[in-house]
Design an enzyme around this catalytic site. Structure first.
Site, PDB file in Angstrom:
ATOM      1  N   THR A 294       0.818  -1.221   0.000  1.00 11.86           N
ATOM      2  CA  THR A 294       0.000   0.000   0.000  1.00 11.86           C
ATOM      3  C   THR A 294       0.856   1.277   0.000  1.00 11.86           C
ATOM      4  O   THR A 294       1.882   1.352   0.675  1.00 11.86           O
ATOM      5  CB  THR A 294      -0.917   0.005   1.250  1.00 11.86           C
ATOM      6  OG1 THR A 294      -1.703  -1.177   1.224  1.00 11.86           O
ATOM      7  CG2 THR A 294      -1.809   1.225   1.304  1.00 11.86           C
ATOM      8  N   GLU A 295       0.393   2.266  -0.770  1.00 15.45           N
ATOM      9  CA  GLU A 295       1.053   3.582  -0.818  1.00 15.45           C
ATOM     10  C   GLU A 295      -0.004   4.664  -0.653  1.00 15.45           C
ATOM     11  O   GLU A 295      -1.209   4.377  -0.760  1.00 15.45           O
ATOM     12  CB  GLU A 295       1.748   3.773  -2.182  1.00 15.45           C
ATOM     13  CG  GLU A 295       2.788   2.715  -2.450  1.00 15.45           C
ATOM     14  CD  GLU A 295       3.459   2.873  -3.805  1.00 15.45           C
ATOM     15  OE1 GLU A 295       3.123   3.833  -4.545  1.00 15.45           O
ATOM     16  OE2 GLU A 295       4.314   2.041  -4.117  1.00 15.45           O
TER      17      GLU A 295
ATOM     18  N   GLY B  23      -4.084   2.623  -2.641  1.00 13.78           N
ATOM     19  CA  GLY B  23      -4.659   1.845  -1.547  1.00 13.78           C
ATOM     20  C   GLY B  23      -5.506   0.740  -2.143  1.00 13.78           C
ATOM     21  O   GLY B  23      -4.997  -0.318  -2.549  1.00 13.78           O
TER      22      GLY B  23
ATOM     23  N   ILE C 213       1.805  -0.289   6.807  1.00 12.49           N
ATOM     24  CA  ILE C 213       2.402  -1.623   6.665  1.00 12.49           C
ATOM     25  C   ILE C 213       2.550  -2.300   8.036  1.00 12.49           C
ATOM     26  O   ILE C 213       3.283  -1.802   8.909  1.00 12.49           O
ATOM     27  CB  ILE C 213       3.784  -1.531   5.958  1.00 12.49           C
ATOM     28  CG1 ILE C 213       3.662  -0.750   4.639  1.00 12.49           C
ATOM     29  CG2 ILE C 213       4.368  -2.924   5.731  1.00 12.49           C
ATOM     30  CD1 ILE C 213       2.660  -1.296   3.627  1.00 12.49           C
TER      31      ILE C 213
ATOM     32  N   GLY D 296     -23.610  -2.060  28.310  1.00 16.61           N
ATOM     33  CA  GLY D 296     -24.016  -0.754  28.831  1.00 16.61           C
ATOM     34  C   GLY D 296     -22.794   0.123  29.073  1.00 16.61           C
ATOM     35  O   GLY D 296     -21.849   0.122  28.276  1.00 16.61           O
TER      36      GLY D 296
ATOM     37  N   GLU E 248      -6.789  -6.303   3.829  1.00 22.46           N
ATOM     38  CA  GLU E 248      -7.008  -7.517   3.011  1.00 22.46           C
ATOM     39  C   GLU E 248      -8.222  -7.333   2.098  1.00 22.46           C
ATOM     40  O   GLU E 248      -9.015  -8.250   1.896  1.00 22.46           O
ATOM     41  CB  GLU E 248      -7.202  -8.772   3.867  1.00 22.46           C
ATOM     42  CG  GLU E 248      -6.017  -9.181   4.692  1.00 22.46           C
ATOM     43  CD  GLU E 248      -4.772  -9.460   3.880  1.00 22.46           C
ATOM     44  OE1 GLU E 248      -4.874  -9.609   2.649  1.00 22.46           O
ATOM     45  OE2 GLU E 248      -3.699  -9.502   4.482  1.00 22.46           O
ATOM     46  N   GLY E 249      -8.357  -6.139   1.540  1.00 18.62           N
ATOM     47  CA  GLY E 249      -9.492  -5.800   0.682  1.00 18.62           C
ATOM     48  C   GLY E 249     -10.631  -5.301   1.547  1.00 18.62           C
ATOM     49  O   GLY E 249     -11.119  -6.031   2.414  1.00 18.62           O
TER      50      GLY E 249
ATOM     51  N   SER F   1     -14.449  -4.099   2.591  1.00 20.53           N
ATOM     52  CA  SER F   1     -15.734  -4.759   2.288  1.00 20.53           C
ATOM     53  C   SER F   1     -16.331  -4.302   0.949  1.00 20.53           C
ATOM     54  O   SER F   1     -16.750  -5.147   0.149  1.00 20.53           O
ATOM     55  CB  SER F   1     -16.728  -4.526   3.433  1.00 20.53           C
ATOM     56  OG  SER F   1     -16.289  -5.193   4.584  1.00 20.53           O
TER      57      SER F   1
END
Ligand SMILES: Cc1cc2nc3c(=O)[nH]c(=O)nc-3n(C[C@H](O)[C@H](O)[C@H](O)COP(=O)(O)OP(=O)(O)OC[C@H]3O[C@@H](n4cnc5c(N)ncnc54)[C@H](O)[C@@H]3O)c2cc1C
Length: 398
Positions: free
Chosen positions: A128-129, A133, A159, A343, A367-368, A370
């Protein structure tokens, strides 16, 4: 170094060892870990001795070589404790070792895997950068061939294990004229090489005791022998091997986390009296618990079925994505309901459930995320029904 008696264990004995380690050491150490803001060194040493860095690595390379079904059953156990513990070895067992195993040269496998299995060589997965993303194929870090080396320039962020890893499986563009996935290669970069630096963020919302980090590469010389598999342009395909493995581990992590949150919350509801009796006697409370249990068990079944298919040699990547999507959403729903059922104790004080509520939130993003899984699964369904009328990974007898 993995203990000799661990290497001799059959799977039921090993599973028992890990369940005991979780109950006797990981869970009781959580308050100390939170106070220190880091996983204690003695716990990391115990993880290495128990072989947790080597559960997915073949015996031939010094690991324990458990099947995927066994790996997810282990994950259900050790992720009843804070998922921060798992993150310290997650990048070794899933993302990095599996890509090296399937796509590395024999020399790279021999050099890296035994030390990784022993917990002596920690690897991080640097994809990732800032500008790449969800759209990872458009990463900008470059690795340009210069004599016997590649010259790496760029930076990575978010990372896992960046600040203490010994090596980074780094994805970089070896062909600057090719803007998409075809220009990306994977290189093993020594974390101590001149020009490499790392930094930790000031704030983490969840996973605070194992923060993700930034990595900067400024003219880093990486010997050409460190190009994964010795092949350029295949980096993202190689990454997928580790990613599919890791996604199923993440889905199993969500099951472990939801199990613990429901155990803790049900115990609280049994003990807490309002309106003249335990909260656990209220119908609405029981319905919420029952619904959560059903969702937890649906997630567990999906993970187990995906793992069994994986062990038969077919990687059910769509079903694995569905398991990761479903289980991460399930864990967040369960966490939110548990906080509600606690509560004020769900907001004020040191109860473990609110900490886990923050931790599981991240599992819907890495990891991807949703929405990316929803989009990809929908696309795969439409394309396959167009092609042969069936749904992906349903393995119908036709
Ligand atoms: C705790 C943690 C650990 C991580 N560990 C690692 C690691 O070890 N190695 C590594 O390389 N990376 C790691 N990451 C990075 C992670 O993979 C990225 O955060 C993720 O891919 C999303 O990228 P982004 O954060 O840039 O979000 P963006 O790409 O900016 O997306 C933000 C949001 O926009 C939405 N979105 C984006 N694209 C679409 C689309 N096409 N359709 C619909 N919605 C969309 C989604 O809701 C997404 O969550 C980690 C992240 C976290 C939080």
């Amino acid at each position: 170094m993995i203990d000799q008696d661990v290497l001799r264990c059959d799977f039921p004995a090993y599973l028992r060892k890990i369940a005991d380690f979780t109950d006797d050491e990981l869970i009781p150490t959580e308050p100390e870990m939170v106070d220190a803001g880091a996983v204690p060194e003695r716990i990391l040493d115990r993880m290495a001795a128990l072989g947790l860095f080597g559960i997915s690595i073949p015996r031939a390379y010094g690991g324990l070589e458990w099947t995927m079904e066994q790996q997810v059953r282990l994950t259900f156990e050790f992720t009843r404790a804070s998922c921060v513990y798992r993150s310290r070895f997650s990048t070794v067992i899933g993302l990095c070792s599996q890509a090296i195993l399937d796509h590395g040269t024999e020399e790279q496998r021999r050099e890296m895997l035994p030390a990784m299995a022993a917990g002596e060589l920690v690897t991080a997965f640097a994809l990732t950068e800032e500008e790449a993303g969800s759209d990872a194929a458009h990463l900008r870090t470059t690795a340009i061939r210069d004599g016997a080396d590649y010259l790496v320039n760029g930076s990575k962020r978010y990372i896992t294990n960046a600040a203490w890893a010994d090596a980074f499986l780094t994805f970089a563009r070896t062909d600057p004229d090719e803007p998409g996935a075809a220009g990306v290669s994977a290189l093993i970069v020594d974390a101590r090489a001149p020009g490499v630096s790392t930094a930790l963020p000031r704030y983490m919302n969840g996973h605070a005791e194992a923060p993700v980090g930034e990595i900067r590469f400024r003219g880093v010389r990486v010997p050409a022998g460190q190009l994964l598999g010795g092949v350029e342009g295949q980096g993202l395909k190689m990454a997928l091997r580790g990613i599919n493995h890791a996604r199923l581990h993440v889905a199993a992590t969500c099951v472990g986390q939801a199990t613990r949150m429901l155990e803790e919350t049900t115990a609280h509801l049994n003990g807490r009296e309002q309106f003249g009796g335990p909260l656990a006697d209220l119908g609405a409370v029981r319905s919420t618990l029952g619904e959560s249990y059903a969702e937890l068990e649906a997630g567990r079944a999906l993970v187990m079925e995906s793992a069994r298919t994986f062990d038969r040699g077919e990687v059910p990547r769509h079903r694995i994505a569905a398991a990761k999507l479903y289980c991460s959403e399930m864990a967040s729903r369960v966490a939110d309901r548990c906080v509600q059922l606690l509560g004020g104790a769900g907001i004020v004080g040191p109860h473990p459930v609110p900490r886990m509520w923050r931790d599981v939130r991240a599992l819907r993003i890495y990891e991807g995320s949703s929405p990316i899984h929803q989009r990809n699964l929908g696309r795969a369904m439409i394309e396959q029904v167009r092609a042969d009328g069936t749904l992906p990974d349903t393995f119908r007898a036709r």
